[in-house]
Design a protein around this motif. Structure first.
Motif, short mmCIF file in Angstrom:
data_model
loop_
_atom_site.label_atom_id
_atom_site.label_comp_id
_atom_site.label_asym_id
_atom_site.label_seq_id
_atom_site.Cartn_x
_atom_site.Cartn_y
_atom_site.Cartn_z
N ASN A 84 -57.22 -18.47 -6.53
CA ASN A 84 -56.39 -17.29 -6.31
C ASN A 84 -55.28 -17.25 -7.36
O ASN A 84 -54.58 -18.23 -7.57
CB ASN A 84 -55.78 -17.36 -4.91
N ASP A 85 -55.11 -16.09 -8.03
CA ASP A 85 -54.11 -15.99 -9.08
C ASP A 85 -52.81 -15.33 -8.62
O ASP A 85 -51.97 -14.96 -9.44
CB ASP A 85 -54.67 -15.24 -10.30
N THR A 86 -52.62 -15.19 -7.31
CA THR A 86 -51.36 -14.65 -6.79
C THR A 86 -50.23 -15.63 -7.07
O THR A 86 -50.39 -16.84 -6.92
CB THR A 86 -51.46 -14.41 -5.26
N ASN A 87 -49.08 -15.10 -7.48
CA ASN A 87 -47.94 -15.95 -7.79
C ASN A 87 -47.59 -16.87 -6.62
O ASN A 87 -47.46 -16.43 -5.48
CB ASN A 87 -46.71 -15.11 -8.14
N ASN A 88 -47.48 -18.16 -6.95
CA ASN A 88 -47.05 -19.16 -5.99
C ASN A 88 -47.99 -19.32 -4.80
O ASN A 88 -47.58 -19.75 -3.73
CB ASN A 88 -45.63 -18.85 -5.48
N ALA A 89 -49.26 -18.96 -4.99
CA ALA A 89 -50.24 -19.10 -3.91
C ALA A 89 -51.59 -19.54 -4.49
O ALA A 89 -52.59 -18.84 -4.37
CB ALA A 89 -50.40 -17.80 -3.14
N PRO A 90 -51.63 -20.73 -5.14
CA PRO A 90 -52.88 -21.19 -5.74
C PRO A 90 -53.84 -21.75 -4.70
O PRO A 90 -53.83 -22.95 -4.41
CB PRO A 90 -52.40 -22.28 -6.72
N VAL A 91 -54.66 -20.90 -4.15
CA VAL A 91 -55.59 -21.29 -3.09
C VAL A 91 -57.00 -21.38 -3.66
O VAL A 91 -57.48 -20.46 -4.32
CB VAL A 91 -55.56 -20.28 -1.92
N VAL A 92 -57.67 -22.51 -3.41
CA VAL A 92 -59.07 -22.68 -3.80
C VAL A 92 -59.95 -22.40 -2.58
O VAL A 92 -59.77 -23.02 -1.53
CB VAL A 92 -59.34 -24.10 -4.33
N THR A 93 -60.87 -21.46 -2.74
CA THR A 93 -61.81 -21.11 -1.67
C THR A 93 -63.20 -21.60 -2.05
O THR A 93 -63.64 -21.39 -3.18
CB THR A 93 -61.85 -19.60 -1.43
N THR A 94 -63.86 -22.27 -1.12
CA THR A 94 -65.22 -22.76 -1.33
C THR A 94 -66.19 -21.92 -0.52
O THR A 94 -65.99 -21.71 0.68
CB THR A 94 -65.36 -24.23 -0.91
N TYR A 95 -67.23 -21.43 -1.19
CA TYR A 95 -68.29 -20.65 -0.53
C TYR A 95 -69.62 -21.38 -0.69
O TYR A 95 -69.87 -22.01 -1.73
CB TYR A 95 -68.43 -19.26 -1.14
N SER A 96 -70.48 -21.28 0.29
CA SER A 96 -71.86 -21.71 0.12
C SER A 96 -72.69 -20.49 -0.26
O SER A 96 -72.41 -19.37 0.17
CB SER A 96 -72.40 -22.34 1.41
N LEU A 97 -73.70 -20.71 -1.09
CA LEU A 97 -74.60 -19.65 -1.52
C LEU A 97 -75.95 -19.82 -0.84
O LEU A 97 -76.35 -20.94 -0.49
CB LEU A 97 -74.75 -19.68 -3.04
N PRO A 98 -76.70 -18.73 -0.64
CA PRO A 98 -77.97 -18.82 0.09
C PRO A 98 -79.04 -19.62 -0.64
O PRO A 98 -80.00 -20.08 -0.03
CB PRO A 98 -78.39 -17.36 0.26
N GLY A 99 -78.88 -19.80 -1.93
CA GLY A 99 -79.83 -20.57 -2.73
C GLY A 99 -79.18 -20.92 -4.05
O GLY A 99 -78.10 -20.42 -4.38
N PRO A 100 -79.79 -21.80 -4.85
CA PRO A 100 -79.20 -22.19 -6.11
C PRO A 100 -78.89 -20.99 -7.01
O PRO A 100 -79.79 -20.21 -7.33
CB PRO A 100 -80.26 -23.09 -6.74
N PHE A 101 -77.62 -20.80 -7.35
CA PHE A 101 -77.15 -19.73 -8.24
C PHE A 101 -77.46 -18.33 -7.72
O PHE A 101 -77.50 -17.38 -8.47
CB PHE A 101 -77.73 -19.92 -9.65
N ASP A 102 -77.68 -18.23 -6.42
CA ASP A 102 -77.99 -16.93 -5.79
C ASP A 102 -76.69 -16.32 -5.27
O ASP A 102 -76.14 -16.76 -4.26
CB ASP A 102 -78.98 -17.15 -4.64
N ILE A 103 -76.19 -15.28 -5.96
CA ILE A 103 -74.93 -14.65 -5.55
C ILE A 103 -75.18 -13.33 -4.82
O ILE A 103 -74.35 -12.43 -4.85
CB ILE A 103 -73.98 -14.43 -6.75
N SER A 104 -76.31 -13.25 -4.13
CA SER A 104 -76.58 -12.06 -3.33
C SER A 104 -75.68 -12.00 -2.10
O SER A 104 -75.45 -10.93 -1.54
CB SER A 104 -78.05 -12.03 -2.90
#
Length: 265
Positions: A84-104
């Motif tokens: 997250n690039d909001t000032n003073n709020a560096p939050v890392v979010t982790t997502y799982s994907l349905p398959g390898p490199f699948d961003i559907s």
């Protein structure tokens, strides 16, 4: 000199908006190419010729929040990480994907506020600008930068790459701070404003022995990609080894010693 280039928006057929510096990932042996924009969209292209952009085919776009404008992928392509690039709020979010490199689609696993694990508030305008991992995912690196110059108008002093150790590979919830490396002094402009460029992205070579840092220069300055040789793999603050390779080497050494020490009959 340019070898090849292409207009991303023309390839997609709609406006992806401006693209992040080094907000890209070329993966799967150079057969897949991802690029992020500053509106939280990540586009995927498949390349019929590895690492050759002219052979691209647009696949799809994944939308995240408008503040998640830089990202990383796990080596196996099953996890997506955004910063997250909001000032003073560096939050890392982790997502799982349905398959390898699948961003559907994506499913959120967890979020980590880096301010709770070591990121310091230097100016009140600090923002998360890039996220990188080692190939095995046993270490994470975060660029925290800001646009504030020093009081004398010289180099921006409060830009850092934070280095974290991960107890479990690619699991940000297990991150512990190792330290931080100050990034400043970029820019090729008049002497009065020498070094006032803003770091906006970075990446490592495949073996971790080089780091490449992009700086964005305001006004008449020249944007740059700067390359630095490291003394050891990923060694901005502390060297990082491939723990799995190290474990295998130790086992092989132990077996060798056992064989050598067998009594003669």
């Amino acid at each position: 000199d340019a070898i090849d280039s292409f207009r991303v928006n023309a390839s997609i057929g709609f406006l992806l908006l401006s693209h992040r510096l080094i907000g890209i990932n070329i993966v799967d042996g150079g057969r897949k190419f991802f690029i992020s924009a500053d509106n939280g969209n990540i586009a995927r292209f498949d390349l019929s010729i590895p690492n050759e952009f002219s052979s691209r085919t647009f696949v799809n776009v994944l939308s995240t929040s408008t503040n998640e404008d830089n990202f990383a992928l796990s080596t196996d392509g099953t996890k997506l990480f955004t910063i997250n690039d909001t000032n003073n709020a560096p939050v890392v979010t982790t997502y799982s994907l349905p398959g390898p490199f699948d961003i559907s689609s994506k499913t959120q696993i967890h979020q980590v506020d880096l301010m709770t694990i070591g990121v310091e508030d230097e100016t009140g305008n600090d923002r998360g600008d890039d996220i990188e991992f080692t190939k095995t995912g046993n270490a994470m690196f975060i660029l925290i930068s800001n646009a504030e110059e020093s009081s004398s108008g010289g180099p921006r002093p409060d830009n850092y790459i934070y280095q974290y150790s991960l107890e479990k590979n690619f699991d940000v919830s297990t991150a512990s701070l190792i330290g931080r490396y100050q990034v400043n002094g970029f820019g090729n402009v008049a002497a009065a404003r020498e070094g006032t460029g803003k770091p906006r992205g970075f990446t490592f070579s495949a073996d971790g022995m080089r780091i490449y840092i992009v700086q964005e220069q305001d006004g008449a300055g020249v944007d740059q990609i700067n390359s630095f040789q490291l003394e050891c793999p990923y060694g901005l603050v502390q060297c990082v080894s491939d723990t799995r390779a190290s474990f295998v080497s130790q086992v092989e050494l132990s077996l060798s010693l056992i064989h050598i020490s067998e009594p003669t009959r």
